[in-house]
Design a protein around this motif. Structure first.
Motif, PDB file in Angstrom:
ATOM      1  N   ALA A 389       0.828  -1.211   0.000  1.00 30.05           N
ATOM      2  CA  ALA A 389       0.000   0.000   0.000  1.00 30.05           C
ATOM      3  C   ALA A 389       0.858   1.255   0.000  1.00 30.05           C
ATOM      4  CB  ALA A 389      -0.933  -0.007   1.212  1.00 30.05           C
ATOM      5  N   TYR A 390       1.928   1.274   0.796  1.00 25.84           N
ATOM      6  CA  TYR A 390       2.839   2.422   0.775  1.00 25.84           C
ATOM      7  C   TYR A 390       3.455   2.595  -0.613  1.00 25.84           C
ATOM      8  CZ  TYR A 390       3.045   3.758   5.722  1.00 25.84           C
ATOM      9  OH  TYR A 390       2.752   4.255   6.974  1.00 25.84           O
ATOM     10  N   GLY A 391       3.901   1.463  -1.192  1.00 29.58           N
ATOM     11  CA  GLY A 391       4.482   1.549  -2.527  1.00 29.58           C
ATOM     12  C   GLY A 391       3.472   1.979  -3.569  1.00 29.58           C
ATOM     13  N   LEU A 392       2.217   1.545  -3.416  1.00 29.14           N
ATOM     14  CA  LEU A 392       1.184   1.928  -4.371  1.00 29.14           C
ATOM     15  C   LEU A 392       0.885   3.420  -4.292  1.00 29.14           C
ATOM     16  CD1 LEU A 392      -0.742   0.772  -6.485  1.00 29.14           C
ATOM     17  CD2 LEU A 392      -2.434   0.473  -4.662  1.00 29.14           C
ATOM     18  N   VAL A 393       0.885   3.963  -3.091  1.00 31.89           N
ATOM     19  CA  VAL A 393       0.669   5.407  -2.949  1.00 31.89           C
ATOM     20  C   VAL A 393       1.772   6.179  -3.675  1.00 31.89           C
ATOM     21  CG1 VAL A 393       0.701   7.321  -1.285  1.00 31.89           C
ATOM     22  CG2 VAL A 393      -0.652   5.282  -0.814  1.00 31.89           C
ATOM     23  N   ALA A 394       3.021   5.762  -3.474  1.00 31.65           N
ATOM     24  CA  ALA A 394       4.132   6.455  -4.124  1.00 31.65           C
ATOM     25  C   ALA A 394       4.055   6.330  -5.645  1.00 31.65           C
ATOM     26  CB  ALA A 394       5.457   5.899  -3.604  1.00 31.65           C
ATOM     27  N   SER A 395       3.757   5.124  -6.134  1.00 30.65           N
ATOM     28  CA  SER A 395       3.737   4.924  -7.590  1.00 30.65           C
ATOM     29  C   SER A 395       2.542   5.613  -8.249  1.00 30.65           C
ATOM     30  CB  SER A 395       3.724   3.431  -7.908  1.00 30.65           C
ATOM     31  OG  SER A 395       2.554   2.821  -7.390  1.00 30.65           O
ATOM     32  N   THR A 396       1.380   5.581  -7.624  1.00 30.25           N
ATOM     33  CA  THR A 396       0.212   6.240  -8.220  1.00 30.25           C
ATOM     34  C   THR A 396       0.346   7.757  -8.170  1.00 30.25           C
ATOM     35  OG1 THR A 396      -0.964   6.001  -6.098  1.00 30.25           O
ATOM     36  CG2 THR A 396      -1.392   4.347  -7.800  1.00 30.25           C
ATOM     37  N   ASP A 397       1.011   8.265  -7.144  1.00 30.07           N
ATOM     38  CA  ASP A 397       1.274   9.710  -7.109  1.00 30.07           C
ATOM     39  C   ASP A 397       2.173  10.111  -8.280  1.00 30.07           C
ATOM     40  OD1 ASP A 397      -0.278  10.059  -4.906  1.00 30.07           O
ATOM     41  OD2 ASP A 397       1.365  10.355  -3.485  1.00 30.07           O
ATOM     42  N   ALA A 398       3.201   9.305  -8.538  1.00 30.53           N
ATOM     43  CA  ALA A 398       4.091   9.592  -9.672  1.00 30.53           C
ATOM     44  C   ALA A 398       3.337   9.471 -10.986  1.00 30.53           C
ATOM     45  CB  ALA A 398       5.290   8.646  -9.642  1.00 30.53           C
ATOM     46  N   GLU A 399       2.469   8.460 -11.083  1.00 33.11           N
ATOM     47  CA  GLU A 399       1.684   8.285 -12.302  1.00 33.11           C
ATOM     48  C   GLU A 399       0.745   9.475 -12.512  1.00 33.11           C
ATOM     49  OE1 GLU A 399      -1.771   5.326 -14.144  1.00 33.11           O
ATOM     50  OE2 GLU A 399      -1.005   5.043 -12.102  1.00 33.11           O
ATOM     51  N   ALA A 400       0.083   9.929 -11.450  1.00 35.29           N
ATOM     52  CA  ALA A 400      -0.845  11.046 -11.571  1.00 35.29           C
ATOM     53  C   ALA A 400      -0.110  12.325 -11.984  1.00 35.29           C
ATOM     54  CB  ALA A 400      -1.590  11.259 -10.254  1.00 35.29           C
ATOM     55  N   ALA A 401       1.065  12.550 -11.402  1.00 36.19           N
ATOM     56  CA  ALA A 401       1.835  13.742 -11.773  1.00 36.19           C
ATOM     57  C   ALA A 401       2.247  13.682 -13.241  1.00 36.19           C
ATOM     58  CB  ALA A 401       3.066  13.860 -10.873  1.00 36.19           C
ATOM     59  N   ALA A 402       2.691  12.512 -13.693  1.00 37.42           N
ATOM     60  CA  ALA A 402       3.077  12.375 -15.101  1.00 37.42           C
ATOM     61  C   ALA A 402       1.872  12.557 -16.023  1.00 37.42           C
ATOM     62  CB  ALA A 402       3.717  11.007 -15.324  1.00 37.42           C
ATOM     63  N   ALA A 403       0.708  12.027 -15.616  1.00 39.31           N
ATOM     64  CA  ALA A 403      -0.494  12.160 -16.441  1.00 39.31           C
ATOM     65  C   ALA A 403      -0.940  13.619 -16.523  1.00 39.31           C
ATOM     66  CB  ALA A 403      -1.611  11.288 -15.880  1.00 39.31           C
ATOM     67  N   ARG A 404      -0.829  14.335 -15.424  1.00 37.36           N
ATOM     68  CA  ARG A 404      -1.181  15.762 -15.455  1.00 37.36           C
ATOM     69  C   ARG A 404      -0.258  16.535 -16.388  1.00 37.36           C
ATOM     70  NH1 ARG A 404      -1.800  14.936  -9.820  1.00 37.36           N
ATOM     71  NH2 ARG A 404       0.295  15.782  -9.470  1.00 37.36           N
TER      72      ARG A 404
END
Length: 468
Positions: A389-404
């Motif tokens: 879950a910690y790793g998923l938060v970090a990876s999805t945050d990076a994905e969201a920033a890249a998508a934006r």
């Protein structure tokens, strides 16, 4: 002879006491956990656990309140707690005296022929007799060797296990509702992005039609622009199937009709935010995770059951007493001569059971081993869930920033292409390609933001969820 009989009985009981030893040892070492989570954030910037849920969303507040008051799964878990408490009350009551009362009226008729007809002169007896009785009885097992105490400890531990399991059901329910509400809000943002794409594609199709009618552009440009608009309409229509699935899921979770669910979801959505993940230690899982607590309580119960099974090899002591009235005439019932009573003490122990109790002890020991391994499994499952879950938060945050960033760059490129076309520096095909590249970038960014928000809910569950 009586003396030898008594000596034999005492020797037998002593022998059984000597044969009965302590219960077998089952090693239950504490699981070794790392000092910190690998993906845990900096403690200086960590947030709170409860902030991971969408507490500011009115739909989540309304639906979760409805679920907590009417959910069948929660009601079933509460009933299991009541069942475990009743069993614990029964186990506790077994350690107290059992007091009872009874009353009786007995009529008896005797055939005088059974005593022969040659009775001595002056001897006679009543062939019919009625007796009246009333008794107060008491029985108590003093539990000198702790058999009943061990059973009570096991029952109390199972209450703790049922309570922890109910908390796990509650957390799972709230987590599912939070994830469904986040998915609904994500669909709203995806719809807004697709509608923007559709408006831009429709405008391009209109311009292409104007150019076609003016004879300065081929009809192929208009067809391609209209196909882009059709693609946006298709994506927009596909969102409804996802909404239907979410409504059905929320109906199941909240035990509310679809109209109530849609009314709650229709309330205004708050601004999208991404709470900071809280920092905690792996050892905190042992006191926060409901499944770990339930497994630990089950292990304690199995340990007490093993102790109770081992104590079956020891003698059992029993005290009983009765006091009452016995009279053969209703008028004599309360006469002092009618008072009767008994007082008894007994001891019993197994001598030759041909391995029955040993088999029960072995079964209890095996159950404790299984409970310990289940506990270890729960601990490492909790550790794995938290790490993921910690790793998923970090990876999805990076994905969201890249998508934006992707969406912003593609939208900027589309606007620049339109500007260049208006200035005569780019053809319509360049504008159309830039617009098609920008299409769906906003939807992808909205979906990535939703996944990042949803990852917070998974982290909330992995760390133990709500404490109440």
């Amino acid at each position: 002879m009586n003396r030898y009989t008594l000596l034999l009985a005492v020797s037998a009981l002593s022998l059984s006491g000597c044969v009965a030893g302590p219960p077998p040892e089952v090693a239950t070492p504490a699981p070794e956990l790392p000092q910190s989570f690998y993906y845990s954030p900096d403690t200086a910037t960590a947030g709170s656990l409860e902030a991971l849920l969408p507490q500011d969303d009115p739909a989540f507040v309304a639906l979760s309140a409805q679920a907590l008051s009417a959910s069948p799964t929660l009601a079933e878990a509460a009933a299991r707690i009541e069942q475990a408490r009743a069993a614990a009350d029964r186990a506790g009551a077994e350690r107290l005296p059992n007091i009872g009362a009874n009353a009786s009226v007995t009529g008896q008729r005797t055939n005088p022929a059974q005593f022969s007809s040659n009775l001595p002169p002056g001897i006679s007896f009543d062939t019919e007799r009625v007796s009246y009785g009333a008794n107060l009885t008491a029985r108590w097992d003093p539990d000198i060797l702790g058999h009943l105490r061990a059973q009570e400890r096991a029952a109390l531990a199972r209450v703790d296990a049922a309570d922890a399991s109910a908390r796990g059901v509650r957390n799972a329910l709230l987590g599912e509702i939070a994830a469904s509400v986040i998915d609904w809000r994500t669909l709203d943002r995806r719809q807004a992005a697709i509608e923007n794409d559709l408006a831009a594609a429709a405008e391009l199709a209109r311009l292409a039609g104007v150019r076609e009618r003016a004879g300065i552009a081929p009809g192929f440009d208009r067809v391609r622009a209209e196909s882009s608009a059709s693609t946006s309409r298709s994506r927009l229509a596909a969102l409804e199937s996802e909404r239907v699935r979410l409504v059905g899921r929320l109906v199941t979770l909240t035990a509310q009709p679809a109209t109530e669910v849609r009314t709650a979801l229709a309330q205004g959505a708050p601004a999208l935010d991404q709470p900071i993940a809280p920092a905690t230690l792996p050892s905190a899982l042992l006191v926060n995770r409901p499944d770990v607590l339930a497994a630990a309580a089950t292990l304690s119960a199995e340990d007490a059951e093993l102790a109770a099974a081992a104590r079956r090899r020891f003698p059992v002591f029993d005290l009983s007493a009765a006091v009452g009235l016995l009279a053969f005439g209703i008028g004599d019932l309360f006469d002092s001569q009618s008072v009767v009573g008994t007082l008894a003490a007994s001891v019993a122990a197994p001598l030759l059971d041909f391995g029955r109790i040993s088999a029960e002890i072995d079964a209890a020991a095996a159950s404790k081993k299984a409970a310990f391994e289940a506990y270890r499994g729960a601990v490492y499952s909790a550790l794995g869930d938290a790490e993921a879950a910690y790793g998923l938060v970090a990876s999805t945050d990076a994905e969201a920033a890249a998508a934006r960033n992707e969406a912003a760059n593609l939208q900027r490129a589309a606007r620049l292409a339109e500007t260049r076309q208006n200035a005569g520096l780019a053809d319509f095909l360049t504008v159309l390609e830039a617009r098609r590249a920008a299409d769906a970038s906003g939807e992808r960014a909205a979906a990535a933001e939703g996944r990042a928000r949803r990852a917070r809910v998974l982290l909330w569950q992995a760390l133990g969820g709500s404490g109440s």
